[in-house]
Design a protein around this motif. Sequence first.
Motif, PDB file in Angstrom:
ATOM      1  N   ASP A 181       8.388  -7.755   6.900  1.00  0.00           N
ATOM      2  CA  ASP A 181       7.343  -8.022   5.970  1.00  0.00           C
ATOM      3  C   ASP A 181       6.750  -6.683   5.971  1.00  0.00           C
ATOM      4  O   ASP A 181       6.263  -6.137   6.680  1.00  0.00           O
ATOM      5  N   VAL A 182       6.790  -6.048   4.677  1.00  0.00           N
ATOM      6  CA  VAL A 182       6.521  -4.980   4.290  1.00  0.00           C
ATOM      7  C   VAL A 182       5.104  -4.806   3.609  1.00  0.00           C
ATOM      8  O   VAL A 182       4.837  -3.858   2.939  1.00  0.00           O
ATOM      9  N   ALA A 183       4.380  -5.790   3.445  1.00  0.00           N
ATOM     10  CA  ALA A 183       3.276  -6.072   2.964  1.00  0.00           C
ATOM     11  C   ALA A 183       2.236  -4.941   3.192  1.00  0.00           C
ATOM     12  O   ALA A 183       1.424  -4.457   1.999  1.00  0.00           O
ATOM     13  N   MET A 184       1.985  -4.568   4.238  1.00  0.00           N
ATOM     14  CA  MET A 184       0.784  -3.602   4.715  1.00  0.00           C
ATOM     15  C   MET A 184       1.231  -2.506   4.227  1.00  0.00           C
ATOM     16  O   MET A 184       0.370  -1.604   3.793  1.00  0.00           O
ATOM     17  N   VAL A 185       2.559  -2.072   4.233  1.00  0.00           N
ATOM     18  CA  VAL A 185       3.196  -0.724   3.909  1.00  0.00           C
ATOM     19  C   VAL A 185       2.966  -0.596   2.443  1.00  0.00           C
ATOM     20  O   VAL A 185       2.449   0.441   1.669  1.00  0.00           O
ATOM     21  N   ARG A 186       3.272  -1.607   1.874  1.00  0.00           N
ATOM     22  CA  ARG A 186       3.320  -1.600   0.380  1.00  0.00           C
ATOM     23  C   ARG A 186       1.932  -1.435  -0.079  1.00  0.00           C
ATOM     24  O   ARG A 186       1.778  -0.628  -1.034  1.00  0.00           O
ATOM     25  N   ALA A 187       0.997  -2.077   0.278  1.00  0.00           N
ATOM     26  CA  ALA A 187      -0.383  -1.984  -0.016  1.00  0.00           C
ATOM     27  C   ALA A 187      -0.917  -0.562   0.224  1.00  0.00           C
ATOM     28  O   ALA A 187      -1.744  -0.083  -0.733  1.00  0.00           O
ATOM     29  N   LEU A 188      -0.638   0.042   1.244  1.00  0.00           N
ATOM     30  CA  LEU A 188      -1.052   1.387   1.639  1.00  0.00           C
ATOM     31  C   LEU A 188      -0.524   2.388   0.473  1.00  0.00           C
ATOM     32  O   LEU A 188      -0.943   3.405  -0.070  1.00  0.00           O
ATOM     33  N   VAL A 191       6.284   4.275   9.935  1.00  0.00           N
ATOM     34  CA  VAL A 191       6.060   2.969  10.215  1.00  0.00           C
ATOM     35  C   VAL A 191       6.378   2.282  11.429  1.00  0.00           C
ATOM     36  O   VAL A 191       7.647   2.847  11.840  1.00  0.00           O
ATOM     37  N   VAL A 192       6.119   1.478  12.040  1.00  0.00           N
ATOM     38  CA  VAL A 192       6.369   0.861  13.402  1.00  0.00           C
ATOM     39  C   VAL A 192       6.650  -0.831  12.993  1.00  0.00           C
ATOM     40  O   VAL A 192       5.661  -1.071  12.193  1.00  0.00           O
ATOM     41  N   VAL A 193       7.388  -1.323  13.795  1.00  0.00           N
ATOM     42  CA  VAL A 193       7.225  -2.724  13.768  1.00  0.00           C
ATOM     43  C   VAL A 193       6.392  -3.522  14.627  1.00  0.00           C
ATOM     44  O   VAL A 193       6.438  -3.113  15.803  1.00  0.00           O
ATOM     45  N   LEU A 226       6.092  -4.848   9.322  1.00  0.00           N
ATOM     46  CA  LEU A 226       5.617  -3.154   9.476  1.00  0.00           C
ATOM     47  C   LEU A 226       4.358  -2.774   9.510  1.00  0.00           C
ATOM     48  O   LEU A 226       3.500  -3.297   8.530  1.00  0.00           O
ATOM     49  N   ILE A 227       3.976  -1.783  10.148  1.00  0.00           N
ATOM     50  CA  ILE A 227       2.597  -1.323  10.226  1.00  0.00           C
ATOM     51  C   ILE A 227       2.445   0.287  10.058  1.00  0.00           C
ATOM     52  O   ILE A 227       3.380   0.888  10.593  1.00  0.00           O
ATOM     53  N   PRO A 228       1.903   0.433   8.924  1.00  0.00           N
ATOM     54  CA  PRO A 228       1.754   1.977   8.861  1.00  0.00           C
ATOM     55  C   PRO A 228       1.050   2.749  10.147  1.00  0.00           C
ATOM     56  O   PRO A 228       0.094   2.368  10.640  1.00  0.00           O
ATOM     57  N   ASP A 229       1.545   3.812  10.390  1.00  0.00           N
ATOM     58  CA  ASP A 229       1.242   4.470  11.707  1.00  0.00           C
ATOM     59  C   ASP A 229       0.492   5.966  10.991  1.00  0.00           C
ATOM     60  O   ASP A 229       1.302   6.901  11.069  1.00  0.00           O
ATOM     61  N   LEU A 230      -0.654   5.873  10.484  1.00  0.00           N
ATOM     62  CA  LEU A 230      -1.013   6.949   9.975  1.00  0.00           C
ATOM     63  C   LEU A 230      -1.544   8.123  11.297  1.00  0.00           C
ATOM     64  O   LEU A 230      -1.307   9.340  10.828  1.00  0.00           O
ATOM     65  N   GLN A 231      -1.593   7.684  12.155  1.00  0.00           N
ATOM     66  CA  GLN A 231      -1.938   8.925  13.323  1.00  0.00           C
ATOM     67  C   GLN A 231      -0.918   9.391  13.925  1.00  0.00           C
ATOM     68  O   GLN A 231      -0.772  10.075  15.004  1.00  0.00           O
TER      69      GLN A 231
END
Length: 96
Positions: free
Chosen positions: A69-76, A15-17, A27-32
């Motif tokens: 804010d961890v909402a995007m990471v939590r959803a993933l 994850v990156v900010v 926080l944004i998940p960095d899948l790649q």
Amino acid sequence: MGCRRRASASELLRVVVQRSEGSQNRLIPDLQRRLSGRGAHVHHSTNCLDQAVRKRAFARALRIDGAVDVAMVRALVESESAERPTPAHEKQVETE
């Protein structure tokens, strides 16, 4: 990060900010595994994510001030929980 268990990079979610003025760091998940900036790693489990949030580990690891804010990471992580097997460190040992 949250559970502090070691794992190979392929087993962890990077994850990156995403910083934005006037609002909370997100926080944004960095899948790649290619987004720029300092990254942090967490297991693909809600338990590990909850522990990291409770310990404020993301702010320390990413060297940021304030809430995250961890909402995007939590959803993933929650959407993946049905698809991924339970990590070995989270499996409960049956006792007789």
